[in-house]
Motif scaffolding. Sequence first.
Motif, PDB file in Angstrom:
ATOM      1  N   UNK A  96      17.791  39.648  -8.279  1.00 32.65           N
ATOM      2  CA  UNK A  96      16.684  38.817  -8.759  1.00 32.65           C
ATOM      3  C   UNK A  96      16.379  39.147 -10.221  1.00 32.65           C
ATOM      4  N   UNK A  97      16.358  40.434 -10.558  1.00 36.02           N
ATOM      5  CA  UNK A  97      16.081  40.845 -11.930  1.00 36.02           C
ATOM      6  C   UNK A  97      17.137  40.277 -12.891  1.00 36.02           C
ATOM      7  N   UNK A  98      18.393  40.383 -12.503  1.00 37.78           N
ATOM      8  CA  UNK A  98      19.463  39.861 -13.357  1.00 37.78           C
ATOM      9  C   UNK A  98      19.385  38.357 -13.545  1.00 37.78           C
ATOM     10  N   UNK A  99      19.047  37.643 -12.472  1.00 34.43           N
ATOM     11  CA  UNK A  99      18.926  36.184 -12.584  1.00 34.43           C
ATOM     12  C   UNK A  99      17.760  35.800 -13.492  1.00 34.43           C
ATOM     13  N   UNK A 100      16.659  36.566 -13.377  1.00 34.83           N
ATOM     14  CA  UNK A 100      15.513  36.305 -14.258  1.00 34.83           C
ATOM     15  C   UNK A 100      15.894  36.566 -15.712  1.00 34.83           C
ATOM     16  N   UNK A 101      16.630  37.632 -15.950  1.00 32.25           N
ATOM     17  CA  UNK A 101      17.075  37.947 -17.308  1.00 32.25           C
ATOM     18  C   UNK A 101      17.980  36.851 -17.851  1.00 32.25           C
ATOM     19  N   UNK A 102      18.878  36.378 -17.012  1.00 35.17           N
ATOM     20  CA  UNK A 102      19.851  35.380 -17.464  1.00 35.17           C
ATOM     21  C   UNK A 102      19.173  34.069 -17.850  1.00 35.17           C
ATOM     22  N   UNK A 103      18.168  33.660 -17.060  1.00 35.91           N
ATOM     23  CA  UNK A 103      17.550  32.363 -17.315  1.00 35.91           C
ATOM     24  C   UNK A 103      16.386  32.434 -18.303  1.00 35.91           C
ATOM     25  N   UNK A 104      15.625  33.541 -18.261  1.00 34.54           N
ATOM     26  CA  UNK A 104      14.388  33.563 -19.043  1.00 34.54           C
ATOM     27  C   UNK A 104      14.258  34.759 -19.993  1.00 34.54           C
ATOM     28  N   UNK A 105      15.274  35.596 -20.088  1.00 33.02           N
ATOM     29  CA  UNK A 105      15.173  36.814 -20.889  1.00 33.02           C
ATOM     30  C   UNK A 105      14.878  36.582 -22.353  1.00 33.02           C
ATOM     31  N   UNK A 106      15.226  35.385 -22.867  1.00 32.84           N
ATOM     32  CA  UNK A 106      14.939  35.083 -24.272  1.00 32.84           C
ATOM     33  C   UNK A 106      13.567  34.451 -24.455  1.00 32.84           C
ATOM     34  N   UNK A 107      12.845  34.223 -23.361  1.00 35.05           N
ATOM     35  CA  UNK A 107      11.548  33.549 -23.452  1.00 35.05           C
ATOM     36  C   UNK A 107      10.383  34.426 -23.010  1.00 35.05           C
ATOM     37  N   UNK A 108      10.642  35.369 -22.109  1.00 39.13           N
ATOM     38  CA  UNK A 108       9.575  36.244 -21.621  1.00 39.13           C
ATOM     39  C   UNK A 108      10.079  37.684 -21.579  1.00 39.13           C
ATOM     40  N   UNK A 109       9.139  38.608 -21.452  1.00 44.36           N
ATOM     41  CA  UNK A 109       9.459  40.029 -21.344  1.00 44.36           C
ATOM     42  C   UNK A 109       9.537  40.426 -19.876  1.00 44.36           C
ATOM     43  N   UNK A 123      18.892  48.788 -14.805  1.00 44.00           N
ATOM     44  CA  UNK A 123      18.185  47.648 -15.378  1.00 44.00           C
ATOM     45  C   UNK A 123      18.641  47.400 -16.812  1.00 44.00           C
ATOM     46  N   UNK A 124      18.876  48.471 -17.554  1.00 41.56           N
ATOM     47  CA  UNK A 124      19.367  48.319 -18.926  1.00 41.56           C
ATOM     48  C   UNK A 124      20.740  47.653 -18.931  1.00 41.56           C
ATOM     49  N   UNK A 125      21.586  48.010 -17.984  1.00 35.75           N
ATOM     50  CA  UNK A 125      22.909  47.393 -17.872  1.00 35.75           C
ATOM     51  C   UNK A 125      22.807  45.917 -17.500  1.00 35.75           C
ATOM     52  N   UNK A 126      21.662  45.535 -16.904  1.00 39.25           N
ATOM     53  CA  UNK A 126      21.425  44.135 -16.547  1.00 39.25           C
ATOM     54  C   UNK A 126      20.686  43.371 -17.640  1.00 39.25           C
ATOM     55  N   UNK A 127      20.489  44.008 -18.772  1.00 41.12           N
ATOM     56  CA  UNK A 127      19.863  43.332 -19.898  1.00 41.12           C
ATOM     57  C   UNK A 127      18.443  43.741 -20.198  1.00 41.12           C
ATOM     58  N   UNK A 128      17.876  44.664 -19.402  1.00 39.11           N
ATOM     59  CA  UNK A 128      16.516  45.104 -19.641  1.00 39.11           C
ATOM     60  C   UNK A 128      16.379  45.890 -20.935  1.00 39.11           C
ATOM     61  N   UNK A 129      15.244  45.720 -21.610  1.00 35.73           N
ATOM     62  CA  UNK A 129      14.991  46.439 -22.862  1.00 35.73           C
ATOM     63  C   UNK A 129      13.644  47.152 -22.873  1.00 35.73           C
ATOM     64  N   UNK A 130      12.818  46.957 -21.851  1.00 38.48           N
ATOM     65  CA  UNK A 130      11.560  47.691 -21.750  1.00 38.48           C
ATOM     66  C   UNK A 130      11.384  48.169 -20.316  1.00 38.48           C
ATOM     67  N   UNK A 131      10.765  49.352 -20.181  1.00 34.54           N
ATOM     68  CA  UNK A 131      10.780  50.036 -18.902  1.00 34.54           C
ATOM     69  C   UNK A 131       9.444  50.735 -18.676  1.00 34.54           C
ATOM     70  N   UNK A 132       8.838  50.476 -17.504  1.00 34.63           N
ATOM     71  CA  UNK A 132       7.548  51.074 -17.154  1.00 34.63           C
ATOM     72  C   UNK A 132       7.791  52.192 -16.159  1.00 34.63           C
ATOM     73  N   UNK A 133       7.211  53.378 -16.424  1.00 38.03           N
ATOM     74  CA  UNK A 133       7.459  54.487 -15.521  1.00 38.03           C
ATOM     75  C   UNK A 133       6.291  55.422 -15.350  1.00 38.03           C
ATOM     76  N   UNK A 134       6.043  55.836 -14.101  1.00 34.78           N
ATOM     77  CA  UNK A 134       5.049  56.874 -13.832  1.00 34.78           C
ATOM     78  C   UNK A 134       5.611  58.245 -14.173  1.00 34.78           C
ATOM     79  N   UNK A 135       6.910  58.453 -13.927  1.00 31.81           N
ATOM     80  CA  UNK A 135       7.500  59.771 -14.179  1.00 31.81           C
ATOM     81  C   UNK A 135       7.643  60.071 -15.669  1.00 31.81           C
ATOM     82  N   UNK A 136       7.391  59.066 -16.525  1.00 34.07           N
ATOM     83  CA  UNK A 136       7.348  59.341 -17.967  1.00 34.07           C
ATOM     84  C   UNK A 136       6.219  60.321 -18.286  1.00 34.07           C
ATOM     85  N   UNK A 137       5.250  60.462 -17.374  1.00 33.77           N
ATOM     86  CA  UNK A 137       4.146  61.391 -17.579  1.00 33.77           C
ATOM     87  C   UNK A 137       4.631  62.824 -17.758  1.00 33.77           C
TER      88      UNK A 137
END
Length: 306
Positions: free
Chosen positions: A186-199, A211-225
């Motif tokens: 689902x994430x990859x399909x969203x990236x393919x169709x709308x990645x240039x229009x939404x974050x 996710x980065x390999x699927x085109x993601x460029x921003x990442x939300x994490x709790x363990x970043x704490x």
Amino acid sequence: MISRFNNEMKLSIEGLIVAPCTPMLEDGSINVSPIAEYAVYLKNKQCVDNIFVCGTTGEGQNLTIEERKKVGEEWVKQGRKIFKKIIIHVGAGNLAETQDLAKHATEMKADAIAIAPPTYFKPASVQILGDYLASVAKVVPDIPVLFYHLPERTGADFAMLDLLDNVVDRIPNFAGMKFVTFNMGDFGRCQQRYGDRVTLSFGKDEALLFAALSGGTSFVGATFNYMGSLYKEMFDLFTANDIREAMKKQQDIQVISGIVGQHLRGVTERISGIKLGPSRLPIAPVDEDGVEKAMKSIKSSGLMTL
């Protein structure tokens, strides 16, 4: 900065977005006094550039509306010169309170809001969910609106491609979503169709590299704490096209995450030296023995410096 894109509002955000804990006193009341030090720690020690306030880790739905406003205000006050983007989660148990929080976030000049749907009267379809988001977005037309997709908590388990099909062209300030599920198809399909229009900010910590390999460029994490710096190392390797070493770093992160488990709050407090206090019931109290065991296991693993 916010920019218009085909009559839509696009949120330009990249890199790590931390989901911080909400500090509390021993009596369970909120404690905003550590937030200034906490913000500096997250930026300087854990290398995060953006912040997602009052989400799941921040116990947003476990606070009153007034408490959420106070916490949001303090993060904006202390974080404005530290973080590139400040996102405030405004999802509540009903539409009126969500709209109220959305207006407040706009007034205090947050960079974006995120909306998780109500969890008792759940949206029954993608159309209803889209209508709900539109009803919030229309009262705050000048701020980017994100959907907070966490189906294991909210029960709104729809294909996000269907939701994007429903809302991207009809909500002018819809800007994307925090995508927190392992449904990489689902994430990859969203990236393919709308990645240039939404974050599309991916939020499953254990799978950020995928996710980065699927085109993601921003990442939300709790363990970043407590190990955001390791994620930065991983993404630096990825950017340098050293996929093998990046994968090894992702595996190290998975091991540490498994050690910490439900002790994130306590481990973050130990590593940061910042008094975060207890969680609020019905969330289980901090298990100090479990935290101590986790700290010893992290140290003996040699995978990160304490």
